[in-house]
Design an enzyme around this catalytic site. Structure first.
Site, mmCIF file in Angstrom:
data_model
loop_
_atom_site.group_PDB
_atom_site.id
_atom_site.type_symbol
_atom_site.label_atom_id
_atom_site.label_comp_id
_atom_site.label_asym_id
_atom_site.label_seq_id
_atom_site.Cartn_x
_atom_site.Cartn_y
_atom_site.Cartn_z
ATOM 1 N N GLY A 80 0.842 -1.183 0.000
ATOM 2 C CA GLY A 80 0.000 0.000 0.000
ATOM 3 C C GLY A 80 0.879 1.234 0.000
ATOM 4 O O GLY A 80 2.025 1.185 0.466
ATOM 5 N N GLN A 133 3.167 9.842 1.362
ATOM 6 C CA GLN A 133 4.441 9.109 1.280
ATOM 7 C C GLN A 133 5.223 9.435 0.014
ATOM 8 O O GLN A 133 6.364 9.012 -0.127
ATOM 9 C CB GLN A 133 4.186 7.598 1.327
ATOM 10 N N CYS A 167 6.194 0.085 7.413
ATOM 11 C CA CYS A 167 5.827 1.205 6.550
ATOM 12 C C CYS A 167 7.026 1.587 5.693
ATOM 13 O O CYS A 167 8.147 1.673 6.188
ATOM 14 C CB CYS A 167 5.404 2.373 7.438
ATOM 15 N N LEU A 168 6.769 1.849 4.414
ATOM 16 C CA LEU A 168 7.851 2.242 3.502
ATOM 17 C C LEU A 168 8.500 3.559 3.952
ATOM 18 O O LEU A 168 9.654 3.817 3.644
ATOM 19 C CB LEU A 168 7.321 2.412 2.077
ATOM 20 N N HIS A 174 -4.091 1.302 7.859
ATOM 21 C CA HIS A 174 -2.765 1.925 7.797
ATOM 22 C C HIS A 174 -2.742 3.075 6.777
ATOM 23 O O HIS A 174 -2.246 4.170 7.069
ATOM 24 C CB HIS A 174 -1.733 0.843 7.425
ATOM 25 N N GLU A 175 -3.307 2.829 5.605
ATOM 26 C CA GLU A 175 -3.260 3.852 4.538
ATOM 27 C C GLU A 175 -4.229 5.003 4.827
ATOM 28 O O GLU A 175 -3.923 6.160 4.526
ATOM 29 C CB GLU A 175 -3.557 3.229 3.172
ATOM 30 N N HIS A 189 -2.525 7.298 7.096
ATOM 31 C CA HIS A 189 -1.599 8.201 6.392
ATOM 32 C C HIS A 189 -2.337 9.441 5.884
ATOM 33 O O HIS A 189 -1.812 10.551 5.937
ATOM 34 C CB HIS A 189 -0.968 7.501 5.178
HETATM 35 ZN ZN LIG Z 1 2.858 3.434 5.727
#
Ligand SMILES: [Zn+2]
Length: 163
Positions: free
Chosen positions: A46, A51, A88-89, A130-131, A134
């Site tokens: 995701g 991000q 998380c990226l 999670h997204e 964000h």
């Molecule tokens: Zn993330």
């Protein structure tokens, strides 16, 4: 398609509540394809607009067979609980255990602006939460205990310095 640079903790844009997506045009379509490309290149499941440095309520995901674009996402309902690791990226893929709802219903708009609802469980449900976080300026770190949060922040900042 372009692979975009991933914004990382502690960049400010990750803390901002995203602006609503209002224009469903060719530019949004391009952004969405770039976000998918960037997510696949980084082996994520995701990716949310903050991000890639854009304070917008938008995410893409491809997780357990569920591939979708969610503009202006809202969590409609949640049920049950699941234990699992989350990463998380934007935080160097450092994982930590985090309890989340087991089943989640999401309402959002697709890339053309059509409203849809989608249910998911397991990892895909975790991804919805999670997204959407964000888009609200929240990182999974913010949902950990202060002790664990500090530990991961320190580990990540050290890792970043060594790059
Ligand atoms: Zn993330």
């Amino acid at each position: 398609m372009v692979i975009l640079a991933i914004t990382e903790y502690p960049e400010k844009v990750l803390k901002q509540v995203g602006a609503p997506v209002e224009k469903f045009d060719a530019e949004l379509e391009r952004l969405v394809s770039d976000m998918f490309e960037t997510m696949y290149a980084d082996e994520g499941v995701g990716l949310a607009a903050p991000q890639v440095g854009l304070s917008l309520r938008l995410f893409v995901m491809d997780c357990e067979g569920l591939r979708l674009v969610a503009a202006n996402p809202e969590i409609v309902s949640t049920e049950g609980q699941q234990e699992g690791e989350e990463g998380c990226l934007s935080v160097g893929k450092i994982h930590a255990p985090l309890r989340r709802a087991a089943r989640v219903r999401l309402r959002a708009q697709d890339v053309r602006g059509r409203v849809f609802e989608q249910e998911a469980e397991g990892l895909a449900a975790r991804c919805f939460l999670h997204e959407t976080d964000h888009c609200d300026g929240l990182l999974f770190l913010d949902r950990l205990s202060p002790l664990r949060r500090d530990l991961i922040k320190r580990r990540f900042l050290k890792m970043k310095k060594r790059r």
